[in-house]
Design an enzyme around this catalytic site. Structure first.
Site, short mmCIF file in Angstrom:
data_model
loop_
_atom_site.label_atom_id
_atom_site.label_comp_id
_atom_site.label_asym_id
_atom_site.label_seq_id
_atom_site.Cartn_x
_atom_site.Cartn_y
_atom_site.Cartn_z
N ASP A 45 0.71 -1.24 0.10
CA ASP A 45 0.14 -0.03 0.30
C ASP A 45 0.77 1.28 0.00
O ASP A 45 0.34 2.61 -0.26
CB ASP A 45 -1.09 -0.19 1.14
CG ASP A 45 -0.40 -0.27 2.51
OD1 ASP A 45 0.88 -0.28 2.64
OD2 ASP A 45 -1.34 -0.02 3.50
N SER A 46 2.35 0.87 0.07
CA SER A 46 3.33 2.10 -0.02
C SER A 46 2.81 2.65 -1.76
O SER A 46 3.52 3.72 -1.93
CB SER A 46 4.49 1.66 -0.04
OG SER A 46 4.85 0.75 -0.74
N ASP A 88 -0.78 -6.31 0.36
CA ASP A 88 -1.39 -5.45 1.54
C ASP A 88 -2.95 -5.15 1.16
O ASP A 88 -3.52 -4.82 0.36
CB ASP A 88 -0.83 -4.14 1.61
CG ASP A 88 0.43 -4.03 2.14
OD1 ASP A 88 0.76 -4.77 3.04
OD2 ASP A 88 1.24 -3.00 2.13
N LYS A 116 -1.15 -9.44 3.47
CA LYS A 116 -0.71 -8.96 4.43
C LYS A 116 -1.50 -7.96 5.35
O LYS A 116 -2.16 -7.07 4.71
CB LYS A 116 0.81 -7.97 4.18
CG LYS A 116 1.42 -7.62 5.24
CD LYS A 116 2.97 -7.33 5.07
CE LYS A 116 3.26 -6.06 4.10
NZ LYS A 116 2.87 -5.03 4.68
N GLU A 118 -1.77 -5.40 8.68
CA GLU A 118 -1.01 -4.43 9.79
C GLU A 118 -1.80 -4.69 11.27
O GLU A 118 -3.03 -4.33 11.23
CB GLU A 118 -0.80 -2.98 9.51
CG GLU A 118 -0.16 -2.75 8.33
CD GLU A 118 0.25 -1.46 8.04
OE1 GLU A 118 -0.19 -0.59 8.74
OE2 GLU A 118 0.86 -0.99 6.96
N GLU A 185 8.66 -3.97 10.91
CA GLU A 185 9.23 -2.51 10.54
C GLU A 185 9.83 -1.80 11.58
O GLU A 185 9.00 -1.53 12.39
CB GLU A 185 8.04 -2.08 9.34
CG GLU A 185 8.52 -0.50 9.20
CD GLU A 185 7.53 0.06 7.86
OE1 GLU A 185 6.69 -0.98 7.46
OE2 GLU A 185 7.73 1.12 7.82
N1 LIG Z 1 8.74 5.11 -0.32
C1 LIG Z 1 8.61 4.49 0.86
N2 LIG Z 1 9.33 3.90 1.60
C2 LIG Z 1 8.94 3.27 2.57
O1 LIG Z 1 9.46 2.35 3.32
C3 LIG Z 1 7.31 3.42 3.00
C4 LIG Z 1 6.56 4.21 2.18
N3 LIG Z 1 7.14 5.01 1.13
N4 LIG Z 1 5.49 4.47 2.59
C5 LIG Z 1 4.66 3.82 3.85
C6 LIG Z 1 5.46 3.44 4.80
C7 LIG Z 1 6.08 4.54 5.78
N5 LIG Z 1 7.44 4.29 5.84
C8 LIG Z 1 8.12 4.85 6.76
C9 LIG Z 1 8.39 6.40 6.74
C10 LIG Z 1 9.18 6.99 7.70
C11 LIG Z 1 10.20 6.49 8.24
C12 LIG Z 1 10.93 7.22 9.25
O2 LIG Z 1 10.93 8.30 9.41
N6 LIG Z 1 11.99 6.45 9.95
C13 LIG Z 1 12.93 7.01 10.56
C14 LIG Z 1 13.23 6.85 12.27
C15 LIG Z 1 12.59 7.47 13.08
C16 LIG Z 1 12.91 7.12 14.63
O3 LIG Z 1 14.10 6.91 15.04
O4 LIG Z 1 12.12 6.83 15.44
C17 LIG Z 1 14.39 7.03 10.13
O5 LIG Z 1 15.45 7.61 10.50
O6 LIG Z 1 14.48 6.04 9.23
C18 LIG Z 1 10.23 5.01 8.24
C19 LIG Z 1 9.03 4.50 7.61
C20 LIG Z 1 7.78 2.88 5.54
N7 LIG Z 1 6.98 2.79 4.30
C1 LIG Z 2 7.16 -1.12 3.48
C2 LIG Z 2 6.49 -2.37 2.98
C3 LIG Z 2 6.76 -3.32 4.19
C4 LIG Z 2 5.14 -2.26 2.93
O1 LIG Z 2 4.20 -2.49 3.64
C5 LIG Z 2 4.63 -1.51 1.75
O2 LIG Z 2 5.52 -1.44 0.81
O3 LIG Z 2 3.21 -1.07 1.77
MG LIG Z 3 2.22 -1.63 3.52
#
Ligand SMILES: Nc1nc(=O)c2c([nH]1)NC[C@@H]1CN(c3ccc(C(=O)N[C@@H](CCC(=O)O)C(=O)O)cc3)CN21
Ligand SMILES: CC(C)C(=O)C(=O)O
Ligand SMILES: [Mg+2]
Length: 269
Positions: A45-46, A88, A116, A118, A185
């Protein structure tokens, strides 16, 4: 070669062979990824973010997932060794047993081999019901993006001792209920390692360290196509003069050999 099945993935965990998962949203990239050796194509769903330009996954509907699953299934069919397709179920499409079964029916009839969801132990009745209907299920825990508004942002989950113990207990209960795969994740690497060792079903990780049984990335991210912010767990494989096929193959190879993810792609407790 025969297509990848849920049993091949379980055998890989038993044989301590890592497998790779990559998102796919269309036929062209699905075929390329399967031909590069990616075992599981995730119709994520990304697609809300990377295809539709939304700020979150919340606007994605079951109909969107059906459309992209159909495209991925067509491309996958043309691959030399077809991958396993996981789709998803989107935001608020599985809140009740009835809704969950109907949403799963639609994506499975579109060509998914598995769904899948959540959540955590609240999903157990749905996991059991889907299992009885012949639908394999992956449960996605930790940073579950459909709950971004409840979390107040995209944050690492399971850092507090009580939260970590609860996540481990939920994973064990989900395995007992017949869950076929788990996906973690953005959880501390040590917690993901503990969970992977505690269950006999394969565990896929993203931002969960090197000790899960498999890795997943969003395709656009691993091709360096993300606009602006790059999460810590992302690595660009479209480097060193590689083309897209070679970038997919490098990802498969680095997951298999344990080169990806490195410590810098994970989170500490
Ligand atoms: N392009 C894309 N990649 C992804 O992995 C993804 C999506 N879209 N859309 C749905 C979700 C959103 N996701 C995300 C978005 C932001 C962070 C993030 O801000 N992570 C921080 C950690 C913050 C902390 O330390 O608590 C990082 O620094 O990676 C993580 C996953 C993963 N998924
Ligand atoms: C980031 C992965 C695990 C996902 O759920 C997605 O791509 O939607
Ligand atoms: Mg997803």
């Amino acid at each position: 070669m025969s297509p990848i099945s849920i049993r091949s993935l379980q055998a890989m965990k038993a044989g301590q062979e890592k497998f790779s998962v990559l998102t796919a949203y269309d036929a062209t990239f699905a075929q390329l990824a399967a031909d590069a050796g990616v075992e599981v194509l995730l119709v994520g769903d990304s697609l809300g973010n990377v295809i539709q330009g939304q700020d979150s996954t919340l606007p994605v509907t079951v109909e969107h997932m059906v459309y992209h699953t159909e495209a991925v299934a067509r491309g996958n069919r043309r691959a030399k060794r077809p991958a396993f397709i996981m789709t998803d179920l989107p935001f608020m499409s599985y809140g009740t047993l009835e809704q969950g079964l109907e949403s799963a029916r639609k994506v499975m009839q579109a060509g998914a081999h598995m769904v899948k969801l959540e959540g955590d132990d609240w999903l157990i009745p749905l996991v059991e019901s889907l299992g009885r209907q012949g639908v394999p299920v992956c449960v996605h825990l930790g940073l579950t993006p459909q709950s971004v508004n409840k979390f107040g942002g995209y944050r690492v989950q399971g850092r507090e001792d009580d939260k970590a113990e609860a996540m481990l207990a939920h994973c064990i209960a989900l395995e007992k209920a017949g869950t076929d795969l788990l996906l973690l994740e953005c959880v501390p690497s040590a917690l993901a390692a503990r969970i992977s060792a505690a269950v006999s079903i394969p565990v896929i990780g993203i931002g969960a360290g090197a000790d899960t049984d498999a890795q997943v990335l969003v395709m656009h991210d691993m091709l360096g196509l993300n606009s602006g912010f790059t999460p810590k767990f992302v690595k660009n494989f479209l480097t060193d003069g590689r083309n897209v096929q070679q970038a997919f193959a490098a990802y498969v190879e680095e997951v298999k050999s344990g080169q990806f993810p490195a410590a810098e792609h994970g989170f500490s407790a």
